[in-house]
Design an enzyme around this catalytic site. Sequence first.
Site, short mmCIF file in Angstrom:
data_model
loop_
_atom_site.label_atom_id
_atom_site.label_comp_id
_atom_site.label_asym_id
_atom_site.label_seq_id
_atom_site.Cartn_x
_atom_site.Cartn_y
_atom_site.Cartn_z
N GLY A 121 6.17 21.38 10.35
CA GLY A 121 5.08 21.48 9.29
C GLY A 121 3.78 21.83 10.02
N GLY A 122 2.74 21.48 9.68
CA GLY A 122 1.48 21.72 10.34
C GLY A 122 0.96 22.88 9.64
CG ASN B 104 7.35 27.21 12.95
OD1 ASN B 104 6.18 27.39 12.58
ND2 ASN B 104 7.63 25.97 13.04
CG ASN C 7 10.29 22.15 15.32
OD1 ASN C 7 9.24 22.51 15.40
ND2 ASN C 7 10.35 21.15 16.26
NE ARG D 173 0.53 27.09 13.21
CZ ARG D 173 1.92 26.49 13.36
NH1 ARG D 173 2.60 26.79 13.82
NH2 ARG D 173 2.21 25.37 12.54
CG HIS E 127 6.09 18.76 17.95
ND1 HIS E 127 6.89 17.87 17.78
CD2 HIS E 127 5.88 19.29 16.75
CE1 HIS E 127 7.28 17.49 16.84
NE2 HIS E 127 6.85 18.62 15.90
CD1 TRP E 128 5.97 23.10 17.86
CD2 TRP E 128 4.35 24.39 18.27
NE1 TRP E 128 4.84 23.04 16.69
CE2 TRP E 128 3.67 24.05 17.00
CE3 TRP E 128 3.29 25.32 19.04
CZ2 TRP E 128 2.70 24.14 16.57
CZ3 TRP E 128 2.09 25.48 18.42
CH2 TRP E 128 1.98 25.13 17.03
#
Length: 286
Positions: free
Chosen positions: A38-39, A47, A110, A190, A266-267
């Site tokens: 998300g985000g 992504n 993810n 983004r 996180h990625w």
Amino acid sequence: MSQDTAAEITTTTVSTQFGDISISRSGAGAPLVMLHGGGPGASALANYRDNLPAFVDDFEVILPDQPGFGDSYIPTEADLLDKGITNITVEALLEALDNAGIDRFHLMGNSLGGAAAIAMAIAAPTRVLKLILMAPGGGWFPEGPRPTEGQKMMFRYYNGEGPTLKKMKDFVSMMVADPRQFDAASIQKRYDASLDPRHIAFYHEYNNAFAKRRGMDPLWRDVHKITAPTLLLWGRDDRTITLAGAGVMLANIRNVQMHVFGNCGHWVQVERKAEFERLVLDFLAE
């Protein structure tokens, strides 16, 4: 239908009873469904586009935009409150994959997409061949303050004065261990994607439902039902879905292995791209 000739990606819209799901496909071979996180500004191609070259020679990569993201339909506030985003996503994606002619598949997820991947593997165990989870929501039993730093950052992004470029820079810095790997152009891209009015409205409704439902659905209670061989990938320095909560999955998924990346947030598919791709390919080839 649109064709991205440079990346050899074909994108189509698949109808379901819930709404339209946008699915991008690339490569040939066994289907590998990759669910994004998300985000603000998130979508399947945003992504995973840079990871496609590693997989398309061996797999047909299936990249759905989950409900509420990219070019897929926006769930209603009532559905978000009643079902939660994970159940909405699972119902819509399983039907979309059916309608796209995809029966059995490897599955990767993810963060928010990791929660959907867990729930799909539980709901349709005969369809999921192997499961890759990257810091998945829901299957993680948090230790420490809730929400986490990263979750708070996502909640703030659309609140107050609304999206700003500085907020996006701060968000990216929170998601990764070393923000220097992101140049101004990638952050701007983004940020621009986060300004879609449909998605801004969706995030307000989603955050409201998330708070009222007290966070992600507690999928960790049912991870023992996962039958697919599972690979867990995690950044040691993740401040959104923290490594400290991974133990419940290691203890309860029957066939599980785990790799932790140091100096990684996180990625993992971005921050440790080559290692991530090699680990996934080796796991799928076993």
